[in-house]
Design a protein around this motif. Structure first.
Motif, short mmCIF file in Angstrom:
data_model
loop_
_atom_site.label_atom_id
_atom_site.label_comp_id
_atom_site.label_asym_id
_atom_site.label_seq_id
_atom_site.Cartn_x
_atom_site.Cartn_y
_atom_site.Cartn_z
N PHE A 1 0.73 11.54 11.78
CA PHE A 1 -0.06 11.43 10.54
C PHE A 1 -0.14 10.02 10.46
N LEU A 2 1.01 9.20 10.68
CA LEU A 2 0.78 7.68 10.29
C LEU A 2 -0.08 7.05 11.01
N LEU A 3 -0.73 7.69 12.06
CA LEU A 3 -1.78 6.94 12.66
C LEU A 3 -3.39 7.18 12.10
N GLU A 4 -3.31 7.93 11.14
CA GLU A 4 -4.48 8.41 10.51
C GLU A 4 -4.61 7.81 9.16
N GLU A 5 -5.65 6.91 9.10
CA GLU A 5 -6.07 6.12 7.66
C GLU A 5 -6.27 7.22 6.61
N SER A 6 -7.12 8.43 7.04
CA SER A 6 -7.44 9.31 6.15
C SER A 6 -6.29 10.09 5.31
N ASP A 7 -5.02 10.07 6.05
CA ASP A 7 -3.96 10.61 5.29
C ASP A 7 -3.49 9.67 4.28
N THR A 8 -3.65 8.64 3.89
CA THR A 8 -3.14 8.00 3.17
C THR A 8 -3.66 8.59 1.44
N VAL A 9 -2.86 8.47 0.73
CA VAL A 9 -3.11 8.79 -0.70
C VAL A 9 -4.43 7.82 -1.23
N LEU A 10 -4.42 6.79 -1.00
CA LEU A 10 -5.47 5.67 -1.23
C LEU A 10 -6.77 6.12 -0.65
N ALA A 11 -6.95 6.88 0.37
CA ALA A 11 -8.11 7.43 1.06
C ALA A 11 -8.54 8.66 0.46
N TYR A 12 -7.61 9.39 -0.02
CA TYR A 12 -7.69 10.62 -0.83
C TYR A 12 -8.35 10.26 -2.21
N GLU A 13 -7.68 9.30 -2.84
CA GLU A 13 -8.15 9.03 -4.23
C GLU A 13 -9.58 8.23 -4.26
N SER A 14 -9.82 7.64 -3.20
CA SER A 14 -11.09 7.00 -3.12
C SER A 14 -12.14 8.06 -2.93
N THR B 1 17.76 0.02 2.81
CA THR B 1 16.76 -0.17 1.88
C THR B 1 15.51 0.70 2.30
N ALA B 2 14.78 0.61 1.23
CA ALA B 2 13.25 1.24 1.52
C ALA B 2 12.25 0.12 2.01
N VAL B 3 11.41 0.38 2.61
CA VAL B 3 10.60 -0.69 3.21
C VAL B 3 9.11 -0.70 2.54
N TYR B 4 8.45 -1.43 1.67
CA TYR B 4 6.94 -1.54 1.16
C TYR B 4 6.04 -2.32 2.22
N TRP B 5 4.95 -1.40 2.41
CA TRP B 5 4.17 -1.83 3.75
C TRP B 5 2.99 -2.37 3.05
N LEU B 6 2.40 -3.36 3.89
CA LEU B 6 1.09 -4.04 3.38
C LEU B 6 -0.08 -3.06 3.80
N GLY B 7 -1.40 -3.45 3.36
CA GLY B 7 -2.35 -2.77 3.70
C GLY B 7 -2.80 -2.53 5.19
N ASN B 8 -3.33 -1.53 5.33
CA ASN B 8 -3.87 -1.49 7.00
C ASN B 8 -2.62 -1.44 7.89
N GLN C 1 0.83 -1.17 -0.08
CA GLN C 1 0.03 -0.10 0.01
C GLN C 1 0.75 1.25 -0.06
N GLU C 2 1.97 1.35 0.80
CA GLU C 2 2.93 2.61 0.81
C GLU C 2 4.40 2.03 1.10
N MET C 3 5.04 2.99 0.83
CA MET C 3 6.35 2.81 0.69
C MET C 3 7.40 3.96 1.77
N VAL C 4 8.34 3.39 2.44
CA VAL C 4 9.01 4.32 3.21
C VAL C 4 10.31 4.44 2.69
N CYS C 5 10.99 5.26 2.23
CA CYS C 5 12.25 5.37 1.79
C CYS C 5 13.39 5.04 2.94
N GLN C 6 14.65 4.82 2.31
CA GLN C 6 15.58 4.45 3.21
C GLN C 6 16.05 5.50 4.52
#
Length: 424
Positions: free
Chosen positions: A330-343, A301-308, A183-188
Motif C-alpha cells: 500500500f505504500l506505493l499507492e498515493e490514494s492510500d494516504t489519509v491526505l487523499a482520503y480527506e481531499s 526514532t520515528a521518521v517524518y516523511w516529506l510530501g510525495n 506528510q506522513e510518519m512511520v514509527c520506530q
C-alpha cells in the motif's frame, strides 16, 4: 449634556470589555463551514446510511469500536459509520479515525447475540481485518487512552502510516518538525521492521537531530566525500591514496563481466578464437540500491516523511516481492494516504456547499450586511410564525411552511412596487 453623553459612552465601552465578543452571522457561518470541512475530511468518504460490509475490505474508511459490545479482554472488533448510528446508538464508542482494508464487524460472531440492523447477513469473522490496542481505546507505546485524564502534559497524537497506531509526539524518539512540513510518519517499530525505509530516509525524510557516538565519527572520517582533493580507496578501515594502489589491483577492476559491443578475442589452448560480438542488455536499475550510497545512520526514532515520498520508492521486481512479504504494498499507492482520503471527502462536501455561505463569499461588504439583515428579519418572522403553532398545540404541516414563504414573497413584491425612483 455632552459630558453626560461622554460619560455614558465610556461606561458602555468599559462594560463592553467584560462581555463576550459578539459574533456576526458571517463569523458563525465561517466557523460552521470550517467545522463542516473538518468533519467531511474524516467522514466524507464513509456512508452514514448504509453498512459498508457489502463493499468488502474498504480501502479506507472511518471506523469505531464499541466498548459496550466488545469491551477490553474480549475479541476486538470495528464498526463502520452507519452502524454507529443505527446499531450502537447510545453505546460507549471509541473513534478510530480511519483504517485501511477493513470490513465492518458489526453483528458478526464477535458480538454474541447482537445482530446488525443494516446488514445482518455477515460471516462470523473477517479474517483479513487487522486489529491493535486502538480497538480498546488504548494508544501509543504507553498504552494509554486519549484524551488521558491522568496526563497533564499537552501533546499531539500522530498516526503511523504503516501500523496505523496513534502516538504521543514525545514518545516517538524524534521531536515532530515544528513547521509540520511533513506528510506522513512511520514509527520506530515499523521503521525497524521495514528496514529498507532507512535507505530512503536520508533523501526523502525531514532531517532530525541525532547524537553521534565517537565510533560513528571515526567511521564518518573514512567517507570519500570528506577528501575532495584526492581519490581514496578504503580497505579494512585504512585510507590508501590512489598512487599507492598496485597495478594488479587496477587490473582486477576490469576483470568483471563486460557489456562492450566491440569484438573481443579469447585465447584457448594457446590459440586465438574467432572474434565474438557481445550485445549489451538493458539492466533494470533498483532505486533502493542506488540510494544505499546516501543511507544515513539508523536511529531508534520515528521518521517524518516529506510530501510525495511514496512515488520515489522502487518498483522493480525484487522490491515488489519484498513489499509483498512485509505486507506494505500500500505504500506505493498515493490514494492510500489519509491526505487523499480527506481531499476526497472535502471535494464531495463542496458539491453540496451551503448556498448562503457561497453567496456571502462572492459579495462585497455592503452586500453581505444587507443579506445578513434580510436573513435575521426572515429568521425572526419565521420564529414568530411557528410560535403560534406551538401555543395552539398544532402540528406544522408542509402547507404551512409554503404559505409562510408565499406571504413573504407577496410582501416583498408590494414593497418593491411602492418604491419611488428619482433622477438627478
Amino acid at each position: 449634556m455632552a459630558a453626560n453623553e461622554q460619560g455614558e459612552k465610556r461606561s458602555l465601552d468599559d462594560s463592553a470589555g467584560d462581555e463576550e465578543p459578539v459574533l456576526s452571522l458571517l463569523d458563525v457561518l465561517e466557523e460552521d463551514d470550517a467545522l463542516q470541512d473538518e468533519a467531511c475530511a474524516v467522514l466524507g468518504g464513509s456512508d452514514a446510511e448504509k453498512c459498508s460490509y457489502p463493499e468488502g475490505y474498504v480501502k479506507r474508511q472511518a471506523l469505531y469500536a464499541c466498548n459496550t459490545c466488545t469491551p477490553n479482554k474480549e475479541e476486538p472488533a470495528g464498526i463502520c459509520l452507519a452502524c454507529t448510528y443505527k446499531c450502537h446508538e447510545g453505546h460507549d464508542l471509541f473513534e478510530l479515525y480511519t483504517k485501511r482494508n477493513f470490513r465492518c464487524d458489526c453483528g458478526n460472531g464477535k458480538f454474541k447475540q447482537m445482530e446488525c440492523k443494516l446488514f445482518p447477513e455477515k460471516e462470523k469473522c473477517n479474517a483479513a481485518n487487522k486489529y491493535n490496542t486502538n480497538f480498546f481505546g488504548l494508544y501509543c507505546t504507553c498504552k494509554r487512552p486519549y484524551p488521558d485524564p491522568e496526563d497533564e502534559v499537552p501533546d499531539e497524537m500522530i498516526q503511523c502510516v504503516v501500523c496505523e497506531d496513534w502516538f504521543h509526539g514525545r514518545h516517538l524518539g524524534a521531536v515532530p518538525p515544528e513547521d509540520a512540513d511533513y506528510q506522513e510518519m512511520v514509527c520506530q517499530v515499523c521503521m525497524n521492521r521495514c528496514s529498507f525505509l532507512w535507505t530512503y530516509a536520508a533523501q526523502l525524510a525531514v532531517p532530525t537531530v541525532t547524537k553521534i557516538t565517537p565510533a560513528e565519527v571515526e567511521q564518518e572520517d573514512l567517507k570519500v566525500d570528506d577528501c575532495p582533493e584526492q581519490n581514496v580507496k578504503v580497505e579494512n578501515g585504512l585510507n590508501i591514496k590512489a598512487e599507492d594502489i598496485k597495478e594488479e589491483d587496477m587490473a582486477d577492476q576490469h576483470n568483471g563481466p563486460s557489456t562492450s559491443t566491440k569484438s573481443e578475442e579469447k585465447c584457448t589452448n594457446g590459440e586465438l578464437s574467432h572474434p565474438v560480438k557481445t550485445e549489451s542488455k538493458p539492466v533494470a536499475t533498483c532505486k533502493l540500491e542506488e540510494n544505499k550510497i546516501h543511507q544515513g545512520y539508523r536511529t531508534d526514532t520515528a521518521v517524518y516523511w516529506l510530501g510525495n515520498w511514496r512515488s520515489k520508492l522502487c518498483t522493480c521486481d525484487t522490491c515488489m516481492k519484498m513489499y509483498a512479504e512485509l505486507e506494505v504494498v500500500f505504500l506505493l499507492e498515493e490514494s492510500d494516504t489519509v491526505l487523499a482520503y480527506e481531499s476526497k471527502g472535502k471535494n464531495e462536501a463542496s458539491e453540496g456547499r451551503d448556498p448562503l455561505m457561497t453567496a456571502l463569499s462572492n459579495m462585497n461588504r455592503v452586500q453581505q450586511v444587507e443579506l445578513i439583515c434580510e436573513y435575521n428579519d426572515l429568521k425572526t418572522e419565521l420564529r414568530d410564525y411557528l410560535k403560534t403553532f406551538a401555543e395552539e398545540g398544532k402540528v406544522v404541516q408542509t402547507e404551512d411552511i409554503q404559505r409562510f414563504f408565499e406571504q413573504q414573497q407577496s410582501r416583498k413584491r408590494r414593497r418593491m412596487d411602492g418604491m419611488q425612483y428619482y433622477c438627478s
